[in-house]
Design a protein around this motif. Structure first.
Motif, short mmCIF file in Angstrom:
data_model
loop_
_atom_site.label_atom_id
_atom_site.label_comp_id
_atom_site.label_asym_id
_atom_site.label_seq_id
_atom_site.Cartn_x
_atom_site.Cartn_y
_atom_site.Cartn_z
N LEU A 19 0.83 -1.20 0.00
CA LEU A 19 0.00 0.00 0.00
C LEU A 19 0.86 1.26 0.00
CD1 LEU A 19 -2.81 -1.14 2.46
CD2 LEU A 19 -3.09 -0.59 0.02
N SER A 20 2.00 1.21 0.68
CA SER A 20 2.92 2.36 0.64
C SER A 20 3.42 2.59 -0.77
CB SER A 20 4.10 2.10 1.59
OG SER A 20 3.68 2.03 2.93
N ASP A 21 3.75 1.52 -1.48
CA ASP A 21 4.21 1.64 -2.87
C ASP A 21 3.11 2.25 -3.74
OD1 ASP A 21 6.65 0.55 -2.21
OD2 ASP A 21 6.16 -1.47 -2.94
N TRP A 22 1.87 1.82 -3.51
CA TRP A 22 0.74 2.36 -4.28
C TRP A 22 0.56 3.85 -4.01
CZ3 TRP A 22 -4.21 3.67 -1.97
CH2 TRP A 22 -5.16 4.08 -2.90
N LEU A 23 0.62 4.26 -2.75
CA LEU A 23 0.47 5.67 -2.40
C LEU A 23 1.57 6.51 -3.05
CD1 LEU A 23 -0.37 5.32 1.41
CD2 LEU A 23 -1.92 6.19 -0.36
N ARG A 24 2.79 6.02 -3.02
CA ARG A 24 3.90 6.78 -3.61
C ARG A 24 3.76 6.88 -5.13
NH1 ARG A 24 6.95 3.57 0.37
NH2 ARG A 24 7.48 4.96 2.11
N SER A 25 3.27 5.80 -5.73
CA SER A 25 3.07 5.83 -7.18
C SER A 25 2.00 6.85 -7.58
CB SER A 25 2.66 4.43 -7.66
OG SER A 25 2.33 4.44 -9.03
N GLU A 26 0.90 6.88 -6.85
CA GLU A 26 -0.17 7.84 -7.12
C GLU A 26 0.32 9.27 -6.91
OE1 GLU A 26 -3.54 7.18 -8.18
OE2 GLU A 26 -2.43 5.36 -8.70
N ALA A 27 1.08 9.49 -5.83
CA ALA A 27 1.61 10.83 -5.55
C ALA A 27 2.57 11.27 -6.64
CB ALA A 27 2.30 10.83 -4.20
N ALA A 28 3.40 10.36 -7.12
CA ALA A 28 4.36 10.70 -8.17
C ALA A 28 3.64 11.08 -9.47
CB ALA A 28 5.30 9.53 -8.41
N ALA A 29 2.55 10.37 -9.78
CA ALA A 29 1.80 10.66 -11.00
C ALA A 29 1.19 12.05 -10.95
CB ALA A 29 0.71 9.61 -11.21
N VAL A 30 0.63 12.43 -9.80
CA VAL A 30 0.02 13.75 -9.66
C VAL A 30 1.09 14.83 -9.65
CG1 VAL A 30 -1.33 15.24 -8.11
CG2 VAL A 30 -2.03 12.86 -8.50
N ALA A 31 2.21 14.57 -9.00
CA ALA A 31 3.30 15.55 -8.96
C ALA A 31 3.81 15.84 -10.38
CB ALA A 31 4.43 15.03 -8.08
N GLU A 32 3.94 14.79 -11.17
CA GLU A 32 4.42 14.97 -12.54
C GLU A 32 3.43 15.76 -13.38
OE1 GLU A 32 6.04 12.28 -16.33
OE2 GLU A 32 5.29 11.31 -14.51
N ALA A 33 2.13 15.51 -13.16
CA ALA A 33 1.10 16.17 -13.95
C ALA A 33 0.92 17.64 -13.57
CB ALA A 33 -0.22 15.43 -13.81
N THR A 34 1.18 17.98 -12.31
CA THR A 34 0.89 19.34 -11.83
C THR A 34 2.14 20.19 -11.61
OG1 THR A 34 0.92 18.60 -9.52
CG2 THR A 34 -1.21 18.54 -10.68
N GLY A 35 3.29 19.56 -11.51
CA GLY A 35 4.49 20.31 -11.20
C GLY A 35 4.62 20.68 -9.74
N VAL A 36 3.74 20.16 -8.91
CA VAL A 36 3.77 20.39 -7.47
C VAL A 36 4.54 19.27 -6.80
CG1 VAL A 36 2.36 20.49 -5.37
CG2 VAL A 36 1.65 21.74 -7.43
N GLU A 37 5.41 19.64 -5.88
CA GLU A 37 6.17 18.63 -5.14
C GLU A 37 5.28 17.98 -4.08
OE1 GLU A 37 9.85 18.53 -1.93
OE2 GLU A 37 9.75 20.18 -3.38
N ILE A 38 5.23 16.67 -4.07
CA ILE A 38 4.39 15.96 -3.10
C ILE A 38 5.25 14.98 -2.31
CG2 ILE A 38 2.43 14.40 -2.77
CD1 ILE A 38 1.23 15.48 -5.34
N GLY A 39 5.20 15.11 -1.01
CA GLY A 39 5.94 14.22 -0.12
C GLY A 39 5.01 13.41 0.75
N LEU A 40 5.45 12.22 1.13
CA LEU A 40 4.66 11.31 1.96
C LEU A 40 5.48 10.88 3.18
CD1 LEU A 40 3.12 8.90 -0.69
CD2 LEU A 40 1.89 10.61 0.62
N ARG A 41 4.82 10.89 4.33
CA ARG A 41 5.38 10.28 5.53
C ARG A 41 4.37 9.24 6.00
NH1 ARG A 41 4.71 11.51 10.91
NH2 ARG A 41 3.75 13.53 10.41
#
Length: 383
Positions: free
Chosen positions: A272-294
């Protein structure tokens, strides 16, 4: 002359009067150590990180059969004490009901298994060991509670062959449910960082809220699964969204959100952590916004397959209540998530309707009934 039986309701009251709000010991662990020591249990304080814990064993170390009980004496804060009908630490009884913080979760459960264990070893000393692992850190982070006891046990060659956790498990009626597993639990803290700007000129800014909303929508778009043989479907809940922006004409530079996931045995915290990071990376790439996860994982999903242990518990419950409990994996997490790495574990306890509430309470008759159930489990286990 026979020794007087230990009254579990009286012991519950004495424990409630110990103000053991996590991480305070409040006298509860010391009280139990004294009672169990007098009954012939070898008691060891396993304190760690400012948390008081107790390991008590009757019988020889390394016995082929060692039945264990696990529970906690710490409680959550009382909240507004003036909202209570009775003193939260008074253990007052009204119409057969005992009131107090911890009355339901779970000083009554601890009192019931302590009383059952003491009477059992006095009356019918078993060929084996009876072990009580009692923590003061179940309502907190849990890192220095049952985990500390299990770490100490491993280092010192102590072992339970089977364990029962005495948490409240029944939704409405005594005896209706036991737990043979629990869902996993994890929390993701999401931070989106963009560029602050004037809301009239959004092209000059990079809005982190746009990215955050898009990410959260993706996470909630589809169910995580449809459930498994012993588990309900996994759930994902958005619990907070914030950007700390009091102005209506400013695009903020930063936004945060929190997501909590309760997952079944189709998943692990890692997948599930891998899935969350993958989704965050996709949105970050599409928007140019940096997204971090803890990400914090407080427990993995686990199942004790139905078998001898669950059947032993179910038959004892049915004999004392007339109701055979349903084997469930519902609800939140418990310290069984730690015990399952040590030995097979099942949970059974009281009706949990009032736990953590104002006027938390327990029917006195049910405390005695629970002691009878635990006593029957011990007798049958060592028969």
């Amino acid at each position: 002359m026979p020794t007087e039986k230990l009254d579990p309701a009286d012991l519950t009251a004495r424990l409630i009067r110990c103000p053991s709000v996590t991480p305070q010991e409040g006298g509860a662990i010391a009280l139990l150590a004294g009672i169990l020591g007098e009954a012939g249990f070898a008691c060891t304080r396993v304190d760690r990180g400012g948390i008081a814990n107790l390991y008590a064993r009757w019988g020889k170390q390394g016995a082929n059969r060692a039945f264990g009980f696990n529970g906690h004496t710490d409680v959550v804060p009382v909240g507004d004490a003036n909202a209570w009908r009775h003193d939260p630490f008074g253990a007052e009884v009204e119409d057969g009901v005992m009131y107090g913080r911890g009355a339901c979760d779970m000083k009554s459960g601890v009192a019931a298994f302590v009383a059952a264990a003491v009477d059992f070893v006095r009356e019918t000393p078993p060929d084996g060991a009876v072990i009580l692992a009692i923590t003061g850190d179940e309502e907190g982070e849990g890192a220095d509670g049952t985990v500390a006891i299990l770490d100490w046990m491993a280092f010192n060659g102590e072992r339970m062959t089977h364990c029962l956790v005495g948490e409240p498990t029944c939704p409405n009626e005594m005896g209706e449910m036991m737990k043979i597993g629990r869902r996993g639990s994890m929390t993701a803290h999401v931070t989106a960082v963009g560029v602050q700007g004037h809301s009239a000129y959004p092209h000059r800014a990079k809005n982190p809220l746009t990215a955050m909303v898009r990410l959260l929508a993706r996470l909630e778009a589809e169910p995580l699964d449809r459930g498994t043989a012993h588990f309900d479907p996994s759930t994902l809940a958005i619990t907070t969204i914030d950007c700390g922006n009091p102005a209506t004409n400013v695009i903020p530079a930063r936004a945060t959100a929190t997501v909590n996931i309760r997952f079944n045995d189709m998943h692990s915290g890692a997948t599930l952590s891998d899935w969350l990071r993958s989704e965050a990376a996709a949105v970050a790439e599409a928007t140019g916004v940096e997204i971090g996860l803890r990400i914090g994982i407080s427990g993995e999903a686990f199942l004790t397959p139905p078998g001898a242990l669950s059947e032993l518990v179910a038959e004892a419950v049915a004999a004392e209540t007339g109701r055979k409990p349903v084997a469930s994996t519902s609800g939140g997490t418990s310290d069984a998530r730690f015990v399952k790495d040590h030995c097979p574990v099942v949970e059974f306890g009281l009706v949990g309707k009032t736990m953590h509430q104002v006027d938390e309470r327990v029917e006195v008759a049910q405390i005695h009934q629970l002691k009878a159930i635990y006593g029957r489990i011990l007798r049958e286990y060592f028969a």
